[in-house]
Design a protein around this motif. Structure first.
Motif, PDB file in Angstrom:
ATOM      1  N   VAL A 187       0.840  -1.188   0.000  1.00  0.00           N
ATOM      2  CA  VAL A 187       0.000   0.000   0.000  1.00  0.00           C
ATOM      3  C   VAL A 187       0.881   1.245   0.000  1.00  0.00           C
ATOM      4  O   VAL A 187       1.840   1.340   0.769  1.00  0.00           O
ATOM      5  CB  VAL A 187      -0.920   0.009   1.229  1.00  0.00           C
ATOM      6  CG1 VAL A 187      -1.710   1.302   1.295  1.00  0.00           C
ATOM      7  CG2 VAL A 187      -1.862  -1.192   1.189  1.00  0.00           C
ATOM      8  N   GLN A 188       0.563   2.167  -0.877  1.00  0.00           N
ATOM      9  CA  GLN A 188       1.278   3.445  -0.926  1.00  0.00           C
ATOM     10  C   GLN A 188       0.274   4.572  -0.771  1.00  0.00           C
ATOM     11  O   GLN A 188      -0.800   4.550  -1.374  1.00  0.00           O
ATOM     12  CB  GLN A 188       2.031   3.572  -2.244  1.00  0.00           C
ATOM     13  CG  GLN A 188       3.175   2.581  -2.384  1.00  0.00           C
ATOM     14  CD  GLN A 188       3.974   2.789  -3.663  1.00  0.00           C
ATOM     15  OE1 GLN A 188       3.411   3.078  -4.702  1.00  0.00           O
ATOM     16  NE2 GLN A 188       5.280   2.634  -3.568  1.00  0.00           N
TER      17      GLN A 188
ATOM     18  N   ALA B 128      -4.108  10.034  -1.783  1.00  0.00           N
ATOM     19  CA  ALA B 128      -4.298   9.057  -2.856  1.00  0.00           C
ATOM     20  C   ALA B 128      -3.652   7.742  -2.451  1.00  0.00           C
ATOM     21  O   ALA B 128      -2.480   7.727  -2.048  1.00  0.00           O
ATOM     22  CB  ALA B 128      -3.681   9.571  -4.150  1.00  0.00           C
ATOM     23  N   ALA B 129      -4.407   6.666  -2.560  1.00  0.00           N
ATOM     24  CA  ALA B 129      -3.926   5.354  -2.133  1.00  0.00           C
ATOM     25  C   ALA B 129      -3.848   4.396  -3.309  1.00  0.00           C
ATOM     26  O   ALA B 129      -4.663   4.447  -4.226  1.00  0.00           O
ATOM     27  CB  ALA B 129      -4.856   4.791  -1.072  1.00  0.00           C
TER      28      ALA B 129
ATOM     29  N   TYR C 210      -0.677  13.591   8.368  1.00  0.00           N
ATOM     30  CA  TYR C 210      -0.362  12.317   7.750  1.00  0.00           C
ATOM     31  C   TYR C 210      -1.626  11.524   7.448  1.00  0.00           C
ATOM     32  O   TYR C 210      -2.550  11.469   8.263  1.00  0.00           O
ATOM     33  CB  TYR C 210       0.515  11.470   8.674  1.00  0.00           C
ATOM     34  CG  TYR C 210       1.861  12.058   8.961  1.00  0.00           C
ATOM     35  CD1 TYR C 210       2.068  12.871  10.075  1.00  0.00           C
ATOM     36  CD2 TYR C 210       2.950  11.802   8.126  1.00  0.00           C
ATOM     37  CE1 TYR C 210       3.310  13.425  10.344  1.00  0.00           C
ATOM     38  CE2 TYR C 210       4.198  12.342   8.390  1.00  0.00           C
ATOM     39  CZ  TYR C 210       4.369  13.148   9.504  1.00  0.00           C
ATOM     40  OH  TYR C 210       5.604  13.685   9.767  1.00  0.00           O
ATOM     41  N   CYS C 211      -1.619  10.889   6.309  1.00  0.00           N
ATOM     42  CA  CYS C 211      -2.655   9.947   5.924  1.00  0.00           C
ATOM     43  C   CYS C 211      -2.213   8.554   6.386  1.00  0.00           C
ATOM     44  O   CYS C 211      -1.030   8.209   6.281  1.00  0.00           O
ATOM     45  CB  CYS C 211      -2.797  10.002   4.407  1.00  0.00           C
ATOM     46  SG  CYS C 211      -3.804   8.721   3.667  1.00  0.00           S
TER      47      CYS C 211
ATOM     48  N   TYR D 152      -0.163   1.714   7.438  1.00  0.00           N
ATOM     49  CA  TYR D 152       0.632   2.287   6.363  1.00  0.00           C
ATOM     50  C   TYR D 152       0.520   3.811   6.496  1.00  0.00           C
ATOM     51  O   TYR D 152      -0.537   4.328   6.826  1.00  0.00           O
ATOM     52  CB  TYR D 152       0.093   1.857   4.994  1.00  0.00           C
ATOM     53  CG  TYR D 152       0.210   0.376   4.741  1.00  0.00           C
ATOM     54  CD1 TYR D 152      -0.895  -0.464   4.865  1.00  0.00           C
ATOM     55  CD2 TYR D 152       1.424  -0.186   4.360  1.00  0.00           C
ATOM     56  CE1 TYR D 152      -0.797  -1.817   4.622  1.00  0.00           C
ATOM     57  CE2 TYR D 152       1.534  -1.549   4.117  1.00  0.00           C
ATOM     58  CZ  TYR D 152       0.424  -2.351   4.256  1.00  0.00           C
ATOM     59  OH  TYR D 152       0.531  -3.694   4.018  1.00  0.00           O
ATOM     60  N   TRP D 153       1.620   4.509   6.182  1.00  0.00           N
ATOM     61  CA  TRP D 153       1.647   5.962   6.352  1.00  0.00           C
ATOM     62  C   TRP D 153       2.093   6.648   5.068  1.00  0.00           C
ATOM     63  O   TRP D 153       2.930   6.127   4.314  1.00  0.00           O
ATOM     64  CB  TRP D 153       2.632   6.351   7.463  1.00  0.00           C
ATOM     65  CG  TRP D 153       2.244   5.893   8.824  1.00  0.00           C
ATOM     66  CD1 TRP D 153       2.660   4.762   9.464  1.00  0.00           C
ATOM     67  CD2 TRP D 153       1.366   6.564   9.729  1.00  0.00           C
ATOM     68  NE1 TRP D 153       2.086   4.681  10.716  1.00  0.00           N
ATOM     69  CE2 TRP D 153       1.289   5.776  10.911  1.00  0.00           C
ATOM     70  CE3 TRP D 153       0.622   7.744   9.671  1.00  0.00           C
ATOM     71  CZ2 TRP D 153       0.504   6.137  12.009  1.00  0.00           C
ATOM     72  CZ3 TRP D 153      -0.145   8.098  10.766  1.00  0.00           C
ATOM     73  CH2 TRP D 153      -0.204   7.311  11.920  1.00  0.00           C
ATOM     74  N   GLY D 154       1.557   7.856   4.858  1.00  0.00           N
ATOM     75  CA  GLY D 154       2.071   8.707   3.803  1.00  0.00           C
ATOM     76  C   GLY D 154       3.238   9.530   4.307  1.00  0.00           C
ATOM     77  O   GLY D 154       3.642   9.407   5.468  1.00  0.00           O
TER      78      GLY D 154
END
Length: 123
Positions: free
Chosen positions: A2-3, A23-24, A94-95, A112-114
């Protein structure tokens, strides 16, 4: 893998508004829990808004009534509308993605982190 990629941060005056986007990609299922966290200098990262796999939202008391979280595009895009911004909202935002999601859990291994987007509120 996951990004997550955030955008939309900036500098505004008190009372102003911003809309953050996340955006994922890399999902392997239809519904995913996502949230927004923030970290001000010298402070711990805190959860401020989250949306679970059923679409239920939760907010920190500090932003309730001013911020709105939403998801679109089959849950691959998430927004945070920030209204009536205050200087104390200044932070890196942060997302995060991962189920279950909780505003009280903000560790590096929890989701998961942005990379973060900076929001600065000052006159």
């Amino acid at each position: 893998q996951v990004q997550l990629s955030e955008s939309g941060g900036g500098s505004v005056q008190p009372g102003g508004s911003l809309r953050l986007s996340c955006a994922a990609s890399g999902y392997t299922f239809n519904h995913y829990c996502m949230g927004w966290f923030r970290q001000a200098p010298g402070k711990r990262r805190e959860g401020i808004a989250a949306i679970d796999s059923d679409g239920r939202t939760t907010y920190a008391d500090s932003v309730k009534g001013r911020f709105t979280i939403s998801q679109v595009n089959a849950n691959t895009t998430m927004y945070l509308q920030l209204n009536n911004l205050k200087p104390e909202d200044t932070a890196m935002y942060y997302c995060a993605a991962g189920c279950p999601i909780s505003l009280s859990r903000a560790g590096d291994d929890d989701y998961y982190w942005g990379q973060g987007t900076q929001v600065t509120v000052s006159s």
